[in-house]
Design an enzyme around this catalytic site. Structure first.
Site, PDB file in Angstrom:
ATOM      1  CE  LYS A   1      -9.965  -4.842  -4.205  1.00  0.00           C
ATOM      2  NZ  LYS A   1      -8.505  -4.693  -4.259  1.00  0.00           N
TER       3      LYS A   1
HETATM    4  C1  E4P Z   1      -6.712  -6.936  -2.547  1.00  0.00           C
HETATM    5  O1  E4P Z   1      -7.807  -6.959  -3.049  1.00  0.00           O
HETATM    6  C2  E4P Z   1      -6.321  -5.963  -1.518  1.00  0.00           C
HETATM    7  O2  E4P Z   1      -6.486  -4.663  -1.969  1.00  0.00           O
HETATM    8  C3  E4P Z   1      -4.890  -6.207  -1.094  1.00  0.00           C
HETATM    9  O3  E4P Z   1      -4.704  -7.588  -0.885  1.00  0.00           O
HETATM   10  C4  E4P Z   1      -4.481  -5.408   0.125  1.00  0.00           C
HETATM   11  O4  E4P Z   1      -3.209  -5.810   0.534  1.00  0.00           O
HETATM   12  P1  E4P Z   1      -2.340  -4.966   1.580  1.00  0.00           P
HETATM   13  O5  E4P Z   1      -2.966  -5.080   2.937  1.00  0.00           O
HETATM   14  O6  E4P Z   1      -0.991  -5.617   1.533  1.00  0.00           O
HETATM   15  O7  E4P Z   1      -2.314  -3.548   1.088  1.00  0.00           O
END
Ligand code: E4P
Length: 218
Positions: free
Chosen positions: A86
């Site tokens: 990622k």
């Molecule tokens: C997933 O890949 C993201 O990092 C995550 O959904 C972010 O979520 P948040 O906006 O609740 O931190």
């Protein structure tokens, strides 16, 4: 639409995986901190719980360090084909994405808030791109469902140009977001465990169960 679980807590991953509805897992540094464990400590365990793409986020900011950390993660997980690196939506993240994509390593470009950013990530060959529904909705509160519109617009561009990247609707806050993501054409929604549990719930199901239970007692 496929469901990924958005957590680094292995108990949650296991419980959701046992339902047979989970096709992958996404983690990020905030989720790691919440789990009280480190990426190196937990990632191999997660790979053993779910047969599907598992996103591990790099914590470095420059492309050389990101590329190095990505390879360390790949090596640590013994080249598991499900490991997905990622990367942030920055010039260095996109550059690293291009390099890893050419090497056949799965990538997930995160922190996407616009169609422009999605185009850059898709051009870089990202396996997955993660537009953030919840944070867009929080940011543009005067607009109607801007998170859903973002997914819809990205999907339109994706289909028009035949990009192979899969859209992961991320930053999901409630089951309304899940439904909007599906209707907007997301390939995947990555969902916190508590929202997965909400998806089972409907007042009429609860009432229906009571009616059947009362009837069976008679
Ligand atoms: C997933 O890949 C993201 O990092 C995550 O959904 C972010 O979520 P948040 O906006 O609740 O931190």
């Amino acid at each position: 639409m496929k469901i990924f679980i958005d957590t680094a807590i292995t108990e949650e991953i296991k419980e959701a995986a046992d339902l047979g509805i989970i096709s992958g897992v996404t983690t990020n540094p905030s989720l790691m901190a919440k789990s009280g464990r480190t990426l190196n400590d937990v990632i191999t365990e997660i790979l053993g719980l779910v047969e599907g793409p598992i996103s591990a986020e790099v914590e470095e900011a420059d492309w050389e360090s990101m590329y190095k950390q990505a390879h360390e993660i790949v090596e640590m997980t013994h080249n598991n084909p499900n490991i997905t690196i990622k990367l942030p939506m920055t010039p260095d993240g996109v550059r690293t994405c291009t390099m890893l994509s050419k090497e056949g390593i799965k990538t997930n470009v995160t922190l996407i808030f616009s169609v422009s950013q999605a185009i850059l990530a898709m051009e870089a060959g990202a396996t997955f791109i993660s537009p953030f529904m919840g944070r867009v909705d929080d940011f543009l509160q005067s607009e109607i469902a801007p998170g859903a519109r973002l997914i819809k617009d990205i999907n339109r561009v994706k289909e028009q140009y035949g990009y192979s990247s899969q859209i992961i609707a991320a930053s999901i806050r409630n089951k309304g977001h899940v439904e909007q993501a599906a209707l907007a054409g997301a390939d995947i929604a990555t969902i916190p465990f508590k929202v997965i549990k909400q998806m089972y719930e409907h007042e009429l199901t609860t009432r229906g169960l009571k009616i059947f239970a009362d009837a069976s007692k008679k």
